[in-house]
Design a protein around this motif. Structure first.
Motif, PDB file in Angstrom:
ATOM      1  N   SER A 174       1.248  -1.603   0.082  1.00  0.00           N
ATOM      2  CA  SER A 174       0.199  -0.321  -0.098  1.00  0.00           C
ATOM      3  C   SER A 174       0.817   1.658  -0.165  1.00  0.00           C
ATOM      4  O   SER A 174       1.505   1.072   0.814  1.00  0.00           O
ATOM      5  CB  SER A 174      -1.062   0.358   1.073  1.00  0.00           C
ATOM      6  N   GLN A 175      -0.214   2.223  -0.657  1.00  0.00           N
ATOM      7  CA  GLN A 175       1.214   3.245  -0.671  1.00  0.00           C
ATOM      8  C   GLN A 175       0.868   4.845   0.123  1.00  0.00           C
ATOM      9  O   GLN A 175       1.229   5.569  -0.309  1.00  0.00           O
ATOM     10  CB  GLN A 175       1.459   4.029  -2.713  1.00  0.00           C
ATOM     11  N   GLY A 176      -0.331   4.040   0.264  1.00  0.00           N
ATOM     12  CA  GLY A 176      -1.332   5.724   1.770  1.00  0.00           C
ATOM     13  C   GLY A 176      -2.820   6.241   1.179  1.00  0.00           C
ATOM     14  O   GLY A 176      -3.242   4.294   0.893  1.00  0.00           O
ATOM     15  N   ALA A 177      -3.669   6.356   1.434  1.00  0.00           N
ATOM     16  CA  ALA A 177      -4.804   6.625   1.329  1.00  0.00           C
ATOM     17  C   ALA A 177      -4.762   6.068  -0.241  1.00  0.00           C
ATOM     18  O   ALA A 177      -6.453   5.516  -0.305  1.00  0.00           O
ATOM     19  CB  ALA A 177      -5.277   7.520   1.567  1.00  0.00           C
ATOM     20  N   ALA A 178      -4.272   6.797  -0.966  1.00  0.00           N
ATOM     21  CA  ALA A 178      -4.898   6.848  -2.353  1.00  0.00           C
ATOM     22  C   ALA A 178      -5.071   4.769  -2.532  1.00  0.00           C
ATOM     23  O   ALA A 178      -5.947   4.590  -3.341  1.00  0.00           O
ATOM     24  CB  ALA A 178      -3.966   7.662  -3.309  1.00  0.00           C
ATOM     25  N   SER A 179      -4.274   4.403  -2.720  1.00  0.00           N
ATOM     26  CA  SER A 179      -4.996   2.798  -2.230  1.00  0.00           C
ATOM     27  C   SER A 179      -5.524   2.116  -2.112  1.00  0.00           C
ATOM     28  O   SER A 179      -6.305   1.034  -1.998  1.00  0.00           O
ATOM     29  CB  SER A 179      -3.074   2.353  -1.849  1.00  0.00           C
ATOM     30  N   VAL A 180      -5.902   2.347  -0.724  1.00  0.00           N
ATOM     31  CA  VAL A 180      -7.386   2.327  -0.112  1.00  0.00           C
ATOM     32  C   VAL A 180      -8.074   2.833  -0.682  1.00  0.00           C
ATOM     33  O   VAL A 180      -9.085   2.098  -1.493  1.00  0.00           O
ATOM     34  CB  VAL A 180      -7.194   2.901   1.134  1.00  0.00           C
TER      35      VAL A 180
END
Length: 281
Positions: A92-98
């Motif tokens: 995961s790279q951060g909220a954007a991945s979520v």
């Protein structure tokens, strides 16, 4: 109640699922990623779906493959309809991945547990998860993929402790989770035979503010559960702190058992009882 232990099980080893469920783990992580060879992934998906559609005696998460992999859409197409209790998102790279995962999975996407430190760029997204906090089951990290990604020899010192760069990543994950208001899950302890080392590792994790931990073997579960469970003495002290402030409304600082307590102590006491799932009185 907080999830204290999450036990990994390879998705292509369904004969291990019942033993894992009987280990006492608060949740299983049925794995479709690293522990499953590409040629075995279809069979692993089928085994996981069969398990999820059965009695499911324990909460069951599924670790899917990374969002940029050729396998992730097949993973989601297979398991979403069986309604896992959560998805573990590697790389995961951060909220954007979520948000990207939710878009692919659709409206039935369950809570997501990102593994939030496996690439160099992911480290810089650890402060972003609050943007997706209501879709998260927690936040965790890993100390294996990141050193490999940057060409480091190891993440650990000779005594098993983390080297400084990875201590930093651990701390950022811890604070990223708490900033988002979600569970902070400690990463695995890889030496299955070292029970004394595991006990110390669990104690350190709880001391620092982690609320649970991932496990790689059923034998680790009891130690993890015990380490992340408040003792009777801790519960009694927390209740005493709460009762003392309740008896002195408006007070900012009070004395209990000869020691000063203030509002941060009250907050800690309330959080401890909430994690333990017990009442204040």
């Amino acid at each position: 109640m907080t999830i204290r232990s999450l036990l990994f099980v390879p998705g292509d080893r369904p004969e291990r699922f019942p033993k894992a469920a009987a280990s006492g783990a608060d949740a299983l992580i049925l794995d479709l990623e690293d522990s499953v060879a590409p040629e075995n992934k279809p069979a692993a998906r089928a085994a996981i779906v069969e398990w999820l559609n059965g009695e499911r005696p324990v909460r069951s998460f599924v670790r899917i493959n990374p969002l940029d992999s050729e396998h992730v859409r097949a993973d989601l197409a297979a398991v979403i309809g069986a309604r896992p209790d959560g998805l573990v998102l590697p790389k995961s790279q951060g909220a954007a991945s979520v948000w990207q995962l939710i878009e692919i999975a659709g409206r039935d996407c369950p809570p997501i547990l990102p593994i939030a430190s496996e690439t160099p760029s992911a480290v810089f997204g650890l402060g972003s998860y609050g943007e997706a906090a209501d879709r998260l089951a927690g936040l965790t990290w890993g100390a294996e993929d990141l050193p490999a990604a940057i060409g480091a020899a190891t993440a650990r010192n000779p005594d098993g402790s983390y080297t400084q760069p990875y201590e930093m990543v651990r701390a950022l994950t811890l604070f990223g989770a708490h900033a988002a208001g979600v569970a902070a899950i400690e990463t695995v302890y890889p030496n299955i035979a070292d029970t004394a080392g595991l006990e110390a590792y669990v104690a350190r994790g709880r001391r620092d503010g982690f609320t649970g931990m991932m496990a790689i073997h059923p034998s680790q579960v009891a130690i993890i559960n015990a380490g992340f469970s408040p003792s009777e003495a801790e519960i009694a002290h927390a209740r005493a702190v709460i009762a003392t402030f309740a008896a002195n409304p408006g007070a900012g600082a009070l004395k209990l058992d000869g020691k000063m307590i203030d509002r941060p102590h009250l907050k800690q006491a309330q959080a401890l009882l909430e994690r333990a799932g017990v009442a204040a009185g």
